[in-house]
Design a protein around this motif. Sequence first.
Motif, mmCIF file in Angstrom:
data_model
loop_
_atom_site.group_PDB
_atom_site.id
_atom_site.type_symbol
_atom_site.label_atom_id
_atom_site.label_comp_id
_atom_site.label_asym_id
_atom_site.label_seq_id
_atom_site.Cartn_x
_atom_site.Cartn_y
_atom_site.Cartn_z
ATOM 1 N N ASP A 1 -50.312 15.372 25.605
ATOM 2 C CA ASP A 1 -51.781 15.326 25.626
ATOM 3 C C ASP A 1 -52.327 15.087 27.034
ATOM 4 O O ASP A 1 -53.423 15.522 27.355
ATOM 5 N N ARG A 2 -51.570 14.424 27.859
ATOM 6 C CA ARG A 2 -51.997 14.173 29.245
ATOM 7 C C ARG A 2 -52.055 15.458 30.064
ATOM 8 O O ARG A 2 -52.709 15.506 31.091
ATOM 9 N N PHE A 3 -51.320 16.488 29.623
ATOM 10 C CA PHE A 3 -51.173 17.704 30.404
ATOM 11 C C PHE A 3 -52.000 18.878 29.869
ATOM 12 O O PHE A 3 -51.820 20.010 30.309
ATOM 13 N N ASP A 4 -52.911 18.602 28.919
ATOM 14 C CA ASP A 4 -53.804 19.659 28.444
ATOM 15 C C ASP A 4 -54.586 20.218 29.631
ATOM 16 O O ASP A 4 -55.167 19.450 30.410
ATOM 17 N N TYR A 5 -54.601 21.534 29.742
ATOM 18 C CA TYR A 5 -55.303 22.158 30.870
ATOM 19 C C TYR A 5 -56.684 22.592 30.411
ATOM 20 O O TYR A 5 -56.822 23.398 29.507
ATOM 21 N N VAL A 6 -57.693 22.044 31.054
ATOM 22 C CA VAL A 6 -59.075 22.380 30.758
ATOM 23 C C VAL A 6 -59.643 23.055 32.005
ATOM 24 O O VAL A 6 -60.029 22.370 32.966
ATOM 25 N N PRO A 7 -59.670 24.401 32.031
ATOM 26 C CA PRO A 7 -60.077 25.110 33.251
ATOM 27 C C PRO A 7 -61.443 24.687 33.789
ATOM 28 O O PRO A 7 -61.631 24.607 34.999
ATOM 29 N N GLU A 8 -62.367 24.379 32.899
ATOM 30 C CA GLU A 8 -63.717 24.002 33.328
ATOM 31 C C GLU A 8 -63.710 22.745 34.210
ATOM 32 O O GLU A 8 -64.611 22.526 34.995
ATOM 33 N N ALA A 9 -62.693 21.927 34.062
ATOM 34 C CA ALA A 9 -62.613 20.694 34.844
ATOM 35 C C ALA A 9 -62.274 20.972 36.315
ATOM 36 O O ALA A 9 -62.414 20.092 37.150
ATOM 37 N N TYR A 10 -61.840 22.205 36.606
ATOM 38 C CA TYR A 10 -61.386 22.528 37.953
ATOM 39 C C TYR A 10 -62.242 23.583 38.644
ATOM 40 O O TYR A 10 -61.845 24.119 39.661
ATOM 41 N N ILE A 11 -63.393 23.892 38.100
ATOM 42 C CA ILE A 11 -64.255 24.919 38.709
ATOM 43 C C ILE A 11 -65.104 24.303 39.782
ATOM 44 O O ILE A 11 -65.562 23.218 39.729
#
Length: 177
Positions: free
Chosen positions: A167-177
């Motif tokens: 769960d710590r490694f879920d990638y949420v692309p919006e968090a990196y825009i």
Amino acid sequence: MKVVGFAGFSGAGKTTLVEQLIPVLRQWGLRVSVVKHVHHGFEIDHPGKDTWRHREAGAYEVVAASPQRLVLMREFERPVELTVHDVIRTLHPGVDWVLVEGYRDSNLLKVEVWRAATGKPVLYPDDPFVAAIATDSSDQLPQTTLRPVLNLNDAAAVAGWLLDNEDRFDYVPEAYI
């Protein structure tokens, strides 16, 4: 999609660890992609082959596809330093895990790969994105840490730790825009 980086200095064993993790994760039925940061130019094409000829003729992109694989080659008109997030956005969305080798300074959660024998410094004291340390030299870590210390020579245990903490490694692309 879960994304984890593997960072450390040259010779620490990043490639070997990633190579060993892939079949372990695959045994658990997971689809794995790898992103490898390369600091220098590289070639995957061969002079004289059709795809090489198309690139040499000036194609911006060349895609070679067969029933077994697909390769996309893109030629930049001038050097471009893509972020790890730029590269992740190009991956197939049906991937379960992305193992990122390199991109040491990225803001991805990562496992630091460290061997005392290399004589290189550790990253974890100054990098808040180091989630764990994989080492064969745990007794020689220069600073104590509350981060998990994993056995670099036990890929199954490293994979188990990743899955236990997925769960710590879920990638949420919006968090990196």
